[in-house]
Design a protein around this motif. Structure first.
Motif, short mmCIF file in Angstrom:
data_model
loop_
_atom_site.label_atom_id
_atom_site.label_comp_id
_atom_site.label_asym_id
_atom_site.label_seq_id
_atom_site.Cartn_x
_atom_site.Cartn_y
_atom_site.Cartn_z
N PHE A 119 7.76 -31.42 14.80
CA PHE A 119 7.57 -32.55 13.88
C PHE A 119 7.18 -32.07 12.49
O PHE A 119 7.66 -32.61 11.48
CB PHE A 119 6.49 -33.48 14.44
CG PHE A 119 6.23 -34.69 13.57
CD1 PHE A 119 7.08 -35.78 13.63
CD2 PHE A 119 5.15 -34.72 12.70
CE1 PHE A 119 6.86 -36.90 12.83
CE2 PHE A 119 4.93 -35.83 11.90
CZ PHE A 119 5.78 -36.92 11.96
N MET A 120 6.32 -31.06 12.41
CA MET A 120 5.90 -30.55 11.11
C MET A 120 7.06 -29.91 10.36
O MET A 120 7.20 -30.07 9.14
CB MET A 120 4.76 -29.54 11.29
CG MET A 120 3.45 -30.16 11.75
SD MET A 120 2.18 -28.91 12.15
CE MET A 120 1.98 -28.12 10.55
N ALA A 161 15.89 -39.23 13.73
CA ALA A 161 16.00 -38.96 15.17
C ALA A 161 15.16 -37.76 15.56
O ALA A 161 14.42 -37.80 16.56
CB ALA A 161 17.47 -38.74 15.54
N PHE A 162 15.26 -36.67 14.80
CA PHE A 162 14.50 -35.46 15.12
C PHE A 162 13.00 -35.75 15.13
O PHE A 162 12.27 -35.30 16.03
CB PHE A 162 14.78 -34.36 14.09
CG PHE A 162 16.20 -33.86 14.07
CD1 PHE A 162 17.12 -34.26 15.03
CD2 PHE A 162 16.62 -32.99 13.08
CE1 PHE A 162 18.44 -33.82 15.01
CE2 PHE A 162 17.93 -32.52 13.04
CZ PHE A 162 18.84 -32.94 14.01
N ASN A 216 10.40 -35.69 18.74
CA ASN A 216 9.17 -34.91 18.86
C ASN A 216 7.96 -35.81 19.14
O ASN A 216 7.12 -35.49 19.99
CB ASN A 216 8.94 -34.10 17.58
CG ASN A 216 9.85 -32.89 17.47
OD1 ASN A 216 9.89 -32.04 18.36
ND2 ASN A 216 10.61 -32.81 16.39
N LEU A 217 7.89 -36.94 18.45
CA LEU A 217 6.79 -37.87 18.70
C LEU A 217 6.88 -38.47 20.10
O LEU A 217 5.85 -38.75 20.74
CB LEU A 217 6.81 -38.99 17.65
CG LEU A 217 6.46 -38.58 16.21
CD1 LEU A 217 6.61 -39.77 15.28
CD2 LEU A 217 5.05 -38.01 16.14
N THR A 264 12.93 -28.77 17.96
CA THR A 264 13.30 -30.14 18.33
C THR A 264 14.19 -30.16 19.56
O THR A 264 14.12 -31.09 20.37
CB THR A 264 14.00 -30.82 17.14
OG1 THR A 264 13.14 -30.79 16.00
CG2 THR A 264 14.34 -32.27 17.46
N SER A 265 15.04 -29.13 19.73
CA SER A 265 15.90 -29.08 20.91
C SER A 265 15.07 -29.00 22.19
O SER A 265 15.46 -29.53 23.23
CB SER A 265 16.87 -27.90 20.82
OG SER A 265 16.22 -26.67 21.06
N LEU A 266 13.92 -28.32 22.12
CA LEU A 266 13.03 -28.27 23.28
C LEU A 266 12.48 -29.66 23.60
O LEU A 266 12.35 -30.04 24.76
CB LEU A 266 11.89 -27.28 23.02
CG LEU A 266 12.30 -25.82 22.84
CD1 LEU A 266 11.08 -24.96 22.47
CD2 LEU A 266 12.96 -25.27 24.11
N SER A 267 12.18 -30.42 22.55
CA SER A 267 11.71 -31.79 22.76
C SER A 267 12.81 -32.66 23.36
O SER A 267 12.56 -33.49 24.25
CB SER A 267 11.22 -32.39 21.43
OG SER A 267 10.05 -31.73 20.98
N TYR A 268 14.04 -32.49 22.89
CA TYR A 268 15.16 -33.20 23.51
C TYR A 268 15.25 -32.87 25.00
O TYR A 268 15.49 -33.75 25.83
CB TYR A 268 16.48 -32.84 22.82
CG TYR A 268 16.83 -33.73 21.66
CD1 TYR A 268 17.47 -34.96 21.85
CD2 TYR A 268 16.53 -33.36 20.36
CE1 TYR A 268 17.80 -35.77 20.78
CE2 TYR A 268 16.86 -34.18 19.27
CZ TYR A 268 17.49 -35.38 19.50
OH TYR A 268 17.81 -36.20 18.44
#
Length: 470
Positions: A422-423, A386-387, A391-392, A71-75
């Motif tokens: 997300f999974m 939030a997480f 991702n979405l 998730t940090s990569l998505s942020y």
């Protein structure tokens, strides 16, 4: 090159409204993140997570860390696209839909608003343990006032205030872990001689996996531990106060999550060996274990010394959390989805969202009526929301809006990584506490009704800040 200061040039301050100022560097942001996460919290949650994970705390930390790193990569992707202090609220608003963004922001408020309260609760537990004759409201009012005052001084002051505290916090964890290792190496754990009761030796995989391990129990433990990582995502709320935001913040978020996760896993490996089996065998209060762990490992003097410092560490975490939520509220106020003149206000003296800081302090005072376990459960709901939507948002922004799917690198960054993120978060949703889910849904329902009011029954979109005005 402009010098780094906490205040803009005088001319700028007299010709335009006060705004957040870019004063933070990489180390400032990482320090704020580690202070928010508060590594010593592993001692507070150890009992409840050991119970729920069936004595596999480090594995639950590993599961949580995996979800957090993905998730940090998505942020990081979304920060580069939208370097706003609105965090998940802004990302979902811009990438998916303004209505979705509002609901994500509303749910995130549940996480961010309660995070300072957790630290008040922890400090109250420590101080009550040391001074049981003092009414707990004395500590709640005093500590809340301290958090408010420090935040009103400005974000650079928050970073410097937290820097030394984080250093000593990591030092104490290292000393504590060495003490546990020393006993284990000598053949002793909390029950006595390891050989006499069939305990595990110093180096074994049993804290990670054993015949008692259950996937559902591990994920349940990881869901609780989302609370331990909530500081990493809050760093995105510092986007408008960080130099070179698009490069600095993604690195800071990933480093904060990785450093704290490795500390959690290493320390709880030895703790799980030292306290094997049902945690109720060792602790009277399984949900508030730090005082008892310190006493059992180091004795009364060690407990008193570390608890005295722990009060400072939880305040550093509370101060960082306080800074994060006040800035999320500022962005939502600046957009106009909540009262603009109040929530969107920036002090022309300290360049902080001062009204929000005071309001968050008032909310923190309700810590006197709530339990630690209940507040942690509510925070997990807001954090998982939030997480999930960060991702979405990556999928919506980069795959759908920008069509970044023509190269293997793009597919890895903008499809595979957010889907896995997300999974992994979705797996934790399946094991979320029922009380957390029900309370979170009630909070979400209130937000949905409010959204319907400000959008005239969803016939128009919520107001948004005009970036072109900058």
């Amino acid at each position: 090159m402009t010098a780094l200061t906490d205040r803009p040039p005088l001319a700028a301050s007299t010709t335009s409204p006060a705004r957040l100022q870019k004063t933070l560097l990489l180390w400032h942001v990482v320090i704020i993140g580690l202070a928010y996460i508060q590594p010593m919290t592993l001692l507070d949650t150890f009992g409840m997570v050991s119970r729920d994970s069936l004595q596999h705390v480090p594995t639950s930390y590993f599961v949580a860390l995996l979800a957090v790193l993905l998730t940090s990569l998505s942020y990081g992707h979304m920060i580069r696209r939208y370097p706003s202090s609105g965090s998940a609220y802004t990302y979902a608003q811009k990438a998916i839909h303004p209505n979705v963004g509002f609901m994500v922001g509303w749910s995130s408020l549940l996480d961010y608003l309660l995070s300072p309260m957790v630290n008040i609760l922890l400090a109250r537990i420590y101080l009550t343990s040391m001074f049981p004759e003092v009414n707990h409201w004395v500590w709640i009012f005093g500590l809340t006032a301290l958090m408010v005052c420090v935040n009103l001084r400005g974000i650079r002051f928050v970073a410097h205030f937290n820097g030394l505290i984080v250093f000593f916090q990591l030092l104490i964890i290292a000393i504590f872990t060495c003490m546990v290792w020393r006993d284990l190496h000598a053949g002793r754990n909390a029950l006595g001689a390891i050989a006499e009761h069939g305990g595990q030796g110093l180096w074994t995989l049993s804290p990670f996996w054993s015949s008692q391990a259950e996937i559902g129990a591990l994920i349940t433990g990881a869901t609780i531990l989302c609370f331990s990582f909530t500081g990493f995502d809050s760093l995105s709320s510092l986007a408008e106060e960080t130099h070179d935001t698009r490069n600095t913040l993604p690195k800071a978020i990933f480093l904060t999550a990785l450093i704290s996760g490795l500390i959690f896993i290493a320390a709880t490996y030895f703790l799980q060996l030292y306290f094997p089996g049902d945690p109720s065998r060792y602790f009277e209060a399984v949900d508030e274990t730090q005082p008892e762990i310190l006493y059992l490992v180091g004795g009364a003097l060690f407990k008193s010394v570390v608890l005295s410092f722990a009060i400072v560490t939880v305040m550093a975490s509370g101060i960082a959390a306080h800074a994060g939520v006040s800035r999320l509220m500022y962005v939502m106020g600046r957009d106009g989805v909540i009262h603009k003149r109040f929530f969107g206000h920036i002090s022309p003296k300290s360049f902080t969202p001062s009204y929000n800081i005071v309001l968050v302090g008032a909310v923190a005072l309700t810590a006197g009526f709530l339990s630690l376990e209940y507040v942690v459960a509510l925070i997990s709901f807001g954090a998982l929301t939030a997480f999930s939507f960060v991702n979405l948002s990556v999928l919506a922004e980069y795959m759908w809006r920008q069509g970044c799917w023509h190269s293997p690198g793009d597919l890895l960054r903008y499809l595979v990584t957010p889907v896995l993120g997300f999974m992994s978060v979705g797996a934790m949703w399946l094991e979320v506490e029922p009380s957390s889910l029900s309370s979170g849904l009630i909070w979400g329902s209130i937000g949905l009704v409010y959204l319907a009011i400000i959008t005239s029954g969803f016939r128009k979109t919520p107001p948004q800040y005009d970036d072109s005005a900058d």
